[in-house]
Structures are given as C-alpha cells and as structure tokens.
Design an enzyme around this catalytic site. Sequence first.
Site, PDB file in Angstrom:
ATOM      1  N   GLY A  15      46.328  54.618  67.174  1.00 31.58           N
ATOM      2  CA  GLY A  15      46.090  53.058  66.989  1.00 31.58           C
ATOM      3  C   GLY A  15      45.328  52.464  65.841  1.00 31.58           C
ATOM      4  N   SER A  16      45.414  53.434  64.867  1.00 31.86           N
ATOM      5  CA  SER A  16      44.694  52.943  63.700  1.00 31.86           C
ATOM      6  C   SER A  16      45.391  51.723  63.074  1.00 31.86           C
ATOM      7  CB  SER A  16      44.759  53.938  62.840  1.00 31.86           C
ATOM      8  OG  SER A  16      46.132  54.536  62.222  1.00 31.86           O
ATOM      9  N   ASN A 108      58.410  47.672  61.929  1.00 33.62           N
ATOM     10  CA  ASN A 108      57.818  48.947  61.922  1.00 33.62           C
ATOM     11  C   ASN A 108      57.122  49.238  60.584  1.00 33.62           C
ATOM     12  OD1 ASN A 108      57.328  51.657  62.940  1.00 33.62           O
ATOM     13  ND2 ASN A 108      59.127  52.358  62.013  1.00 33.62           N
ATOM     14  N   HIS A 110      56.172  52.793  58.330  1.00 32.51           N
ATOM     15  CA  HIS A 110      56.584  54.088  57.831  1.00 32.51           C
ATOM     16  C   HIS A 110      55.711  54.415  56.642  1.00 32.51           C
ATOM     17  CE1 HIS A 110      58.424  58.026  57.995  1.00 32.51           C
ATOM     18  NE2 HIS A 110      58.779  57.588  56.600  1.00 32.51           N
ATOM     19  N   ASP A 151      63.653  54.333  61.421  1.00 38.40           N
ATOM     20  CA  ASP A 151      63.317  54.201  60.005  1.00 38.40           C
ATOM     21  C   ASP A 151      64.263  53.592  59.359  1.00 38.40           C
ATOM     22  OD1 ASP A 151      60.711  55.029  60.860  1.00 38.40           O
ATOM     23  OD2 ASP A 151      61.148  57.196  60.137  1.00 38.40           O
ATOM     24  N   GLU A 180      48.974  50.703  53.861  1.00 38.33           N
ATOM     25  CA  GLU A 180      49.545  50.166  55.097  1.00 38.33           C
ATOM     26  C   GLU A 180      48.714  49.028  55.505  1.00 38.33           C
ATOM     27  OE1 GLU A 180      50.335  53.082  57.958  1.00 38.33           O
ATOM     28  OE2 GLU A 180      50.579  54.585  56.420  1.00 38.33           O
TER      29      GLU A 180
HETATM   30  C1  GRF Z   1      50.497  54.744  60.433  1.00 41.66           C
HETATM   31  O1  GRF Z   1      50.158  55.606  59.509  1.00 41.66           O
HETATM   32  C2  GRF Z   1      52.081  54.445  60.351  1.00 41.66           C
HETATM   33  O2  GRF Z   1      52.453  54.512  59.043  1.00 41.66           O
HETATM   34  C3  GRF Z   1      52.777  54.952  61.477  1.00 41.66           C
HETATM   35  O3  GRF Z   1      51.857  55.684  62.329  1.00 41.66           O
HETATM   36  C4  GRF Z   1      50.700  55.444  61.909  1.00 41.66           C
HETATM   37  C5  GRF Z   1      49.640  54.913  62.817  1.00 41.66           C
HETATM   38  O4  GRF Z   1      49.478  55.773  63.760  1.00 41.66           O
HETATM   39  N1  GRF Z   1      54.029  54.461  61.968  1.00 41.66           N
HETATM   40  P1  GRF Z   1      48.195  55.530  65.033  1.00 41.66           P
HETATM   41  O5  GRF Z   1      48.222  54.086  65.070  1.00 41.66           O
HETATM   42  O6  GRF Z   1      46.845  55.880  64.347  1.00 41.66           O
HETATM   43  O7  GRF Z   1      48.597  56.338  66.100  1.00 41.66           O
END
Ligand code: GRF
Length: 222
Positions: A15-16, A108, A110, A151, A180
Amino acid sequence: MPKTINLAVLISGGGSTLQNLIDKIRSDSLHAHIKIVISSSAKAYGLKRAKQNSIPISLIEFADYKNTEEFSNTIVKEIEKHPIDLIILAGFLHLFKIPDKYIGKVMNIHPGLIPSFCGKGYYGNRVHRTVIESGVKVSGCTVHFVDNEYDRGPIIIQRTVPVLYDDTPDTLSERVFKEECIAYPDAIRLFAEGRLEIVGRRVRIVKPEETKQWIKQKDSNR
Ligand code: GRF
C-alpha cells in the site's frame, strides 16, 4: 477551487501507493476522497494504512471466486455501493475485468516504461531486476487507463529516471517510486479537471483553456 473526486483504491500488498495518495490528500495537494480501499489479500499491509486513516475497507480474495469474471463482478458490486468517480489500481496484482462503462475510469501505475517490462508477472522488484539486466539506460513509471489486459491501456503520463551501473533492484525501485509519487496524483488531477481525452490508443491532455469547449463538444456527441 479544483473539483474533489471520489476514489476507490484497489490494493494487494504494502500500500505504498495508497499511502502516497493519503499523504497528498492530507497536504491538500490532491483534492480527492478515498471512499473505499479494496484488498485482494487479507495480509496486505495497505489494509492497516487504510484503517489508520479511517478509510472503509473491503476484502475480496481471488481464491474465494471461481474465475476472474466472478472476482471482478464482486469488485464492481462493492465499488457501486459508493459514489466513485475514478478507480485506482495501486499495486493490485490480479486482472480486474472491467465492464465497458468503466473504460476510461480505471487507472493503474506500473513501475516501468510501458510497453517494455510489463505484463503478467511483471510487478515489484522483478520489473527493476529485468530492467537492470537488459542494460537499458532509462526506466521510469507509467500511469495508464486500464483495459482488460495487464499493463496495456492508453498511457496518460510517463516519468523517467536514469538506470545507473551500480543500481540494484532496490535502489532503482526507490528512484522510480519518487516519480510514481508525482505521476499518479498528476494523472488523477488531470482526470478531475476533465482534461484527459482517449483517442484510440492515445491520451490527449486537453489544455486548461480548451476544457469547457471540449466538455461541451463531448456532451453534444452523446
Ligand atoms: C508501485 O510501485 C506500483 O508501481 C505498482 O505497485 C507498487 C505499489 O505496491 N503497481 P504497494 O502499494 O506497495 O503494494
């Protein structure tokens, strides 16, 4: 005052990206409400982040459904309980088959430059490891609209970073993630301002001064 839009955020892990959106909303640089966080995994740390921020959560685990269609329909039903303008995939690791009415309403991110290093199985550090091994000198991130393939939908924003000779997947991931954190809020803002027009496989970013005219034209074509 920019329009506040309602988001549904779909996660599977840390969830970053969700946290970045929460932070941007908190600091008033993104005018949005996260109405629901849907996780495909009970173990996702992102669920904790949502709870800590009093965001409603829903758990929809792939293993509980017969196939991608059933799984996706359940997600759609959950989303439709809320007034949602835009669906955000944020580290969501399953194919989410979207009904036609959601085309152009699901985004989304990526951690690579689509159409390279993407598709089924390309997520997390696997993307960065493959990028480094391939010898390319730039990488980055891509925010795109979602269609029914991994993607692949129309690209909204890409931001690039250099790939350094000494990079490890972790160092590259860190550099890409900084981009991002800029790209996703930027794409959401453009959507909220009604400035994203899908033209075939391409996305036109409408100039602010053209927006009113363009929305009128779009509505009259309906
Ligand atoms: C991000 O880096 C994004 O690019 C990809 O998933 C990552 C985030 O994963 N789609 P999370 O939210 O830390 O699980």
